[in-house]
Write an enzyme that holds these catalytic residues in place. Sequence first.
Site, PDB file in Angstrom:
ATOM      1  N   TYR A  79       0.836  -1.192   0.000  1.00  0.00           N
ATOM      2  CA  TYR A  79       0.000   0.000   0.000  1.00  0.00           C
ATOM      3  C   TYR A  79       0.877   1.249   0.000  1.00  0.00           C
ATOM      4  O   TYR A  79       2.069   1.198   0.319  1.00  0.00           O
ATOM      5  CB  TYR A  79      -0.923  -0.006   1.226  1.00  0.00           C
ATOM      6  CG  TYR A  79      -2.129   0.879   1.084  1.00  0.00           C
ATOM      7  CD1 TYR A  79      -3.023   0.716   0.031  1.00  0.00           C
ATOM      8  CD2 TYR A  79      -2.405   1.889   2.005  1.00  0.00           C
ATOM      9  CE1 TYR A  79      -4.140   1.523  -0.096  1.00  0.00           C
ATOM     10  CE2 TYR A  79      -3.522   2.696   1.896  1.00  0.00           C
ATOM     11  CZ  TYR A  79      -4.385   2.508   0.839  1.00  0.00           C
ATOM     12  OH  TYR A  79      -5.485   3.305   0.710  1.00  0.00           O
ATOM     13  N   ASN A 152     -15.535   3.674   1.354  1.00  0.00           N
ATOM     14  CA  ASN A 152     -16.198   3.472   0.061  1.00  0.00           C
ATOM     15  C   ASN A 152     -17.254   4.530  -0.269  1.00  0.00           C
ATOM     16  O   ASN A 152     -17.212   5.106  -1.362  1.00  0.00           O
ATOM     17  CB  ASN A 152     -16.809   2.067   0.006  1.00  0.00           C
ATOM     18  CG  ASN A 152     -15.757   0.978  -0.036  1.00  0.00           C
ATOM     19  OD1 ASN A 152     -14.610   1.221  -0.411  1.00  0.00           O
ATOM     20  ND2 ASN A 152     -16.124  -0.224   0.351  1.00  0.00           N
ATOM     21  N   ASP A 202     -18.079 -11.574 -16.000  1.00  0.00           N
ATOM     22  CA  ASP A 202     -19.005 -12.709 -16.037  1.00  0.00           C
ATOM     23  C   ASP A 202     -18.681 -13.641 -14.875  1.00  0.00           C
ATOM     24  O   ASP A 202     -17.518 -13.795 -14.481  1.00  0.00           O
ATOM     25  CB  ASP A 202     -18.875 -13.453 -17.364  1.00  0.00           C
ATOM     26  CG  ASP A 202     -20.068 -14.362 -17.627  1.00  0.00           C
ATOM     27  OD1 ASP A 202     -21.035 -14.302 -16.835  1.00  0.00           O
ATOM     28  OD2 ASP A 202     -20.023 -15.110 -18.605  1.00  0.00           O
ATOM     29  N   TRP A 296      -7.741   9.157  -4.560  1.00  0.00           N
ATOM     30  CA  TRP A 296      -7.432   8.376  -3.361  1.00  0.00           C
ATOM     31  C   TRP A 296      -8.054   9.109  -2.189  1.00  0.00           C
ATOM     32  O   TRP A 296      -7.689  10.242  -1.880  1.00  0.00           O
ATOM     33  CB  TRP A 296      -5.918   8.261  -3.198  1.00  0.00           C
ATOM     34  CG  TRP A 296      -5.448   7.423  -2.059  1.00  0.00           C
ATOM     35  CD1 TRP A 296      -6.076   6.345  -1.495  1.00  0.00           C
ATOM     36  CD2 TRP A 296      -4.225   7.590  -1.328  1.00  0.00           C
ATOM     37  NE1 TRP A 296      -5.333   5.836  -0.467  1.00  0.00           N
ATOM     38  CE2 TRP A 296      -4.196   6.570  -0.342  1.00  0.00           C
ATOM     39  CE3 TRP A 296      -3.159   8.494  -1.407  1.00  0.00           C
ATOM     40  CZ2 TRP A 296      -3.134   6.444   0.555  1.00  0.00           C
ATOM     41  CZ3 TRP A 296      -2.109   8.361  -0.527  1.00  0.00           C
ATOM     42  CH2 TRP A 296      -2.093   7.352   0.437  1.00  0.00           C
ATOM     43  N   VAL A 297      -9.029   8.494  -1.542  1.00  0.00           N
ATOM     44  CA  VAL A 297      -9.778   9.196  -0.519  1.00  0.00           C
ATOM     45  C   VAL A 297      -8.896   9.589   0.662  1.00  0.00           C
ATOM     46  O   VAL A 297      -9.150  10.614   1.313  1.00  0.00           O
ATOM     47  CB  VAL A 297     -10.993   8.344  -0.058  1.00  0.00           C
ATOM     48  CG1 VAL A 297     -10.561   7.155   0.798  1.00  0.00           C
ATOM     49  CG2 VAL A 297     -12.018   9.211   0.672  1.00  0.00           C
TER      50      VAL A 297
END
Length: 358
Positions: A79, A152, A202, A296-297
Amino acid sequence: MSLYRRSFLAAALLGAARAHNIRRLSRCQALVYANHGDPSRVIQLKNVDLRPVGPKDVLVKILAAPINPSDINMIQGTYAILPELPAVGGNEGVAQVVEAGGRVASLQIGDWVIPRDAGSGTWRTAAVFDEDDVIAVPRDIPLLAAATLGVNPCTALRMLADFEHLQPGDSLIQNAANSGVGQAVIQIAAARGIDTINVLRDRPQFARLSDRLKALGASHVIKEDALRRPDLEELFKTCPKPKLALNAVGGKSATELLRHLQVGGTMVTYGGMSKQPVAVPTSALIFKDVKVRGFWVTRWKRQHSNGAVRATLAELCALLRQGKLSAPACAEVPLSDYRRALDAAAQPFAAAKQILIT
């Protein structure tokens, strides 16, 4: 257990905490990693010491904390920001204040709070945070919605608001539409009268997932391979070409999103699930003048004041109260059963976000 029952139990726990002087709590259980690697191998449940509660600190009981992809990436060491090791896993969650230092002004015992920034280590039963490192959220929203509010939905709202001026009747296109961000995008866009074209890989039970997203407000749900077929143009006879594309996948999927943007439209990349680079066709730049941006929050929160963050959260909470936004599908797992939760979070086509309950 119903959310109402859980809220009742949380209140009962708070009362019991006061009665038994929980402020003397000096240890908690936490999911700790001393090295980077596969979370199922490096994470261990341990008893860890809590630092003393200072004048500007709050002692909180963690109520619920999700397992997000960023949590996994942080443990793996891939990260963008990495805490000093050993570290406690988890970047998000909701907690209840059980003690407040003498100079704490914005919080009181009983408040629900969420972390303001990443790296706080929420996979634990209790923690001591600086008052400025948490933000209060209302207790009249569902517990699981509060636990998943800060990453989110915030990402979804800011991407919808900050890159294109979208009005009712406009459209956007997104891949990974079943993700936590994707589900929030669908609901917030629907509340604003914006059409969404939602792209999924799918998979088994595609129709069931499509129906679930449409129940959230999705205008259209299509498979990845439909992006490459000429008959997709039929869709644009009833829906305008999108002004905004939201990309969490990268690779060919991102390139296909670009192909369907309006002239002058914007593609925002906020994830890279395929681990493939974003390829931008020269024709898209020259003839369609598309804009390619990233989001990027964590950076957004660090660049904005507490007031701006609170305003975003307040808008999301208003949607929750109105029934126009809900938490993603969740599976609640006791903290002690963390290995099961980590294994489930790593599965392809995961149907639910794993939430650690303490």
